[in-house]
Enzyme design. Structure first.
Site, PDB file in Angstrom:
ATOM      1  N   THR A 112       0.867  -1.177   0.000  1.00 40.65           N
ATOM      2  CA  THR A 112       0.000   0.000   0.000  1.00 40.65           C
ATOM      3  C   THR A 112       0.900   1.223   0.000  1.00 40.65           C
ATOM      4  O   THR A 112       1.511   1.555   1.015  1.00 40.65           O
ATOM      5  CB  THR A 112      -0.914   0.020   1.237  1.00 40.65           C
ATOM      6  N   MET A 186      -7.864   2.078  -5.883  1.00 38.10           N
ATOM      7  CA  MET A 186      -8.857   1.120  -5.395  1.00 38.10           C
ATOM      8  C   MET A 186      -8.511   0.654  -3.992  1.00 38.10           C
ATOM      9  O   MET A 186      -9.392   0.490  -3.144  1.00 38.10           O
ATOM     10  CB  MET A 186      -8.938  -0.076  -6.344  1.00 38.10           C
ATOM     11  N   LYS A 187      -7.226   0.454  -3.726  1.00 39.61           N
ATOM     12  CA  LYS A 187      -6.818   0.050  -2.377  1.00 39.61           C
ATOM     13  C   LYS A 187      -7.142   1.145  -1.371  1.00 39.61           C
ATOM     14  O   LYS A 187      -7.594   0.870  -0.256  1.00 39.61           O
ATOM     15  CB  LYS A 187      -5.319  -0.276  -2.345  1.00 39.61           C
ATOM     16  N   LEU A 188      -6.935   2.406  -1.742  1.00 38.72           N
ATOM     17  CA  LEU A 188      -7.263   3.500  -0.842  1.00 38.72           C
ATOM     18  C   LEU A 188      -8.770   3.601  -0.628  1.00 38.72           C
ATOM     19  O   LEU A 188      -9.224   3.923   0.482  1.00 38.72           O
ATOM     20  CB  LEU A 188      -6.706   4.823  -1.387  1.00 38.72           C
ATOM     21  N   ASN A 191      -9.566   0.848   1.872  1.00 42.56           N
ATOM     22  CA  ASN A 191      -9.058   1.152   3.205  1.00 42.56           C
ATOM     23  C   ASN A 191      -9.829   2.288   3.860  1.00 42.56           C
ATOM     24  O   ASN A 191      -9.952   2.327   5.090  1.00 42.56           O
ATOM     25  CB  ASN A 191      -7.570   1.473   3.138  1.00 42.56           C
TER      26      ASN A 191
END
Length: 309
Positions: A112, A186-188, A191
């Protein structure tokens, strides 16, 4: 583990050297899954204890980047932007990935990190002719051990095609999202929602407790209601027992919400709620909870409620 998937991965990896950089809480179980499937892995990891453990599992391990020399596909699980920049660009005393891998090889970076750092790295790797796949993961260390992670990927499609059989041994779901930094965003996004879940649950549980409800009763009903989620179900025992042994710490959530806030600021997206949640995590860390699971916000908020009551 799907035996056909493992067979396809072994066939795809035949004659290729597979490297891995970073064998921490997430990297180590993923490496072990490849080893268990019969895929030899050469690992760069500075921690001597981790080197020894992986060597016992069948990996080749060393403290510098030399194990990845000549690799066709290299995976990386790194702690932050600074580590990624250093690993790719190198230092005055050591060559980085961009110089160690041949043109046509693949770097699959699974950490990340900020979209800005990832874009910088993409330029360096593109100049070196290395296919760069951004593949951050969603899931816990337990899911990493069970190879049930979700992989969010974007970048060089040629690299994705080459790495997918191996990624299939590490995950239950894989999403291809685009040719640039889409996977980082997308990861943010995920999260943001994960971190917000802990923050709002902390307030909801404190409210229920003020009316005489037990945590056990509240979590049972929540997990059978319209707001039920796999995350709430996974964290139920932790919330009820108040054993906040970390799968993901408050300090790590501060890091991620800082990345979220910075990305919003860079792109002109107001993130007022995310900013408030970041401050909640910082306050909980200042209260001594930085190394506990991020759902320890429930304990922190309950403590505040007790003081005010």
């Amino acid at each position: 583990m799907d035996s056909k998937f493992a067979a396809d991965a072994r066939a795809g990896a035949a004659g290729k050297k597979i490297g891995w950089i970073g064998a921490g809480k997430m990297g180590a179980p993923m490496i072990r899954n490849l080893l268990a499937a019969g895929i030899p892995v050469s690992v760069s990891e500075p921690n001597p204890a981790a080197q020894t453990a992986l060597a016992a599992a069948g990996a080749t391990a060393a403290g510098d980047l030399s194990p990845i020399d000549g690799a066709s596909i290299v995976f990386a699980t790194l702690p932050n932007d600074e580590a990624l920049r250093m690993v790719v660009a190198g230092t005055q005393s050591a060559k980085g990935v961009a110089e160690r891998l041949a043109p046509g090889s693949v770097l699959v970076e699974m950490s990340t990190v900020s979209p800005e750092c990832s874009a910088e790295v993409a330029k360096i790797l593109d100049k070196a002719g290395i296919f760069y796949v951004r593949a951050p993961v969603s899931g816990s260390t337990t899911m990493a051990e069970k190879a049930s992670l979700t992989i969010l990927a974007s970048g060089a499609s040629q690299g994705w095609d080459a790495a997918l059989p191996l990624l299939g041994l590490l995950s239950a779901r894989q999403f291809w999202l685009g040719a640039g930094e889409e996977a980082r965003y997308m990861k943010l996004v995920l999260n943001t929602l994960v971190g917000a879940s802990s923050a709002i649950l902390a307030e909801a549980v404190a409210l229920g407790a003020s009316g005489g409800l037990s945590r056990a009763a509240m979590m049972e009903v929540i997990c059978e209601s319209a707001v039920a989620s796999p995350l709430f179900k996974y964290k139920t025992d932790l919330v009820v027992s108040e054993d906040y042994t970390p799968a993901f710490t408050i300090q790590q959530m501060i890091k991620d919400f800082t990345l979220i806030s910075d990305a919003g600021r860079s792109n002109g997206v107001p993130l007022m709620t995310a900013g408030l949640i970041l401050e909640l995590y910082r306050t909980a860390a200042n209260a001594g909870l930085q190394n506990e699971d991020f759902f320890a916000l429930v304990k922190w908020h309950s403590g505040i409620s007790a003081q005010q009551g």
